[in-house]
Design a protein around this motif. Sequence first.
Motif, PDB file in Angstrom:
ATOM      1  N   VAL A   1       0.633   3.725   2.034  1.00  0.00           N
ATOM      2  CA  VAL A   1       1.014   4.024   3.422  1.00  0.00           C
ATOM      3  C   VAL A   1       2.245   3.209   3.814  1.00  0.00           C
ATOM      4  N   ASN A   2       2.204   1.901   3.542  1.00  0.00           N
ATOM      5  CA  ASN A   2       3.341   1.040   3.884  1.00  0.00           C
ATOM      6  C   ASN A   2       4.603   1.441   3.136  1.00  0.00           C
TER       7      ASN A   2
ATOM      8  N   THR B   1       7.411   7.350  14.652  1.00  0.00           N
ATOM      9  CA  THR B   1       6.442   8.190  15.343  1.00  0.00           C
ATOM     10  C   THR B   1       6.826   9.655  15.221  1.00  0.00           C
TER      11      THR B   1
ATOM     12  N   ARG C   1      -1.271  11.280   9.330  1.00  0.00           N
ATOM     13  CA  ARG C   1      -2.238  10.168   9.314  1.00  0.00           C
ATOM     14  C   ARG C   1      -1.524   8.827   9.240  1.00  0.00           C
ATOM     15  N   ASP C   2      -0.472   8.754   8.428  1.00  0.00           N
ATOM     16  CA  ASP C   2       0.296   7.508   8.323  1.00  0.00           C
ATOM     17  C   ASP C   2       0.854   7.087   9.676  1.00  0.00           C
TER      18      ASP C   2
ATOM     19  N   SER D   1      -0.213   7.805  12.603  1.00  0.00           N
ATOM     20  CA  SER D   1      -1.193   7.671  13.684  1.00  0.00           C
ATOM     21  C   SER D   1      -1.577   6.225  13.957  1.00  0.00           C
ATOM     22  N   THR D   2      -1.178   5.305  13.055  1.00  0.00           N
ATOM     23  CA  THR D   2      -1.520   3.893  13.238  1.00  0.00           C
ATOM     24  C   THR D   2      -0.694   3.289  14.358  1.00  0.00           C
ATOM     25  N   ASP D   3      -1.297   2.428  15.138  1.00  0.00           N
ATOM     26  CA  ASP D   3      -0.612   1.808  16.276  1.00  0.00           C
ATOM     27  C   ASP D   3       0.567   0.943  15.841  1.00  0.00           C
ATOM     28  N   SER D   4       0.472   0.406  14.610  1.00  0.00           N
ATOM     29  CA  SER D   4       1.499  -0.519  14.149  1.00  0.00           C
ATOM     30  C   SER D   4       2.702   0.181  13.523  1.00  0.00           C
ATOM     31  N   SER D   5       2.647   1.525  13.425  1.00  0.00           N
ATOM     32  CA  SER D   5       3.729   2.246  12.769  1.00  0.00           C
ATOM     33  C   SER D   5       5.038   2.076  13.522  1.00  0.00           C
TER      34      SER D   5
ATOM     35  N   SER E   1       0.830  -1.191   0.000  1.00  0.00           N
ATOM     36  CA  SER E   1       0.000   0.000   0.000  1.00  0.00           C
ATOM     37  C   SER E   1       0.870   1.249   0.000  1.00  0.00           C
TER      38      SER E   1
END
Length: 249
Positions: A4-5, A49, A39-40, A42-46, A2
């Motif tokens: 994002v990834n 930070t 937004r990217d 903000s994911t817990d799995s990122s 994706s």
Amino acid sequence: MSKVNSRIQQLNFLLKKMDKIHLRDAAEILNVSEMTIRRDLSTDSSSVTLLGGYIVKSPQNNHQNNYVILEQETKNIAEKMYVGKLAASQIVENDVVFFDTGSTIPFIASQIPRSLKFTAICCSINTFLILQEYPYCELILCGGSYSRHNNALSPISLSNELDNICTTKAFISTAGVSQSKGITCCYFDEVQTKRKAMNKTEKSILVFEHSKIEKTHQAYICPLNSFDQIITDQPLPETFDTTDIDVLL
């Protein structure tokens, strides 16, 4: 992968070269808005930070970083990322690719799709450490004497792995590009490997960002017209003869 990834992957690569990246600079490098990056992240799995306007490695993931990469030149990061993306887009399924040493080359390796099946031959420790994470990359590291100034291996015998491999593409880096003085680099021990890689490939590709234009260094590699393709970030001067060379911007 994706979008994002893909962006997170690129940020992870940059954070292996520096401790932090300002949000504004990251947005420019990735060609997206600052809000998109927020937004990217903000994911817990990122794995990265946002802290005080800077992007840093997430503390809980720091222990996963097993890279041992020497400090590199960090100038013109956005330009190198741009050139790297263009160069990576030229690699196709089942290619056999030589990756030269140089500060731009890891930016190519970092942007190759991880799902791509290809063979890589490299002499740079930095590039090797990136490509060894790619599950479908058959990886060959050229051996020799370790050079601390460029984190690369230079052959100490007349023959090495490159003598036995015919590549489809060879990405060659440079420290200086001049119409009259040709293509040059800073260290004599790099020249033999560059020339051999060019002689053994179907398509020889010169990669550099604009700061190398009209620069000349002590170690001569070859004339400009020795290459099949040039990948850079800005148009070359009109005085440069690029007849029969594919120039990709």
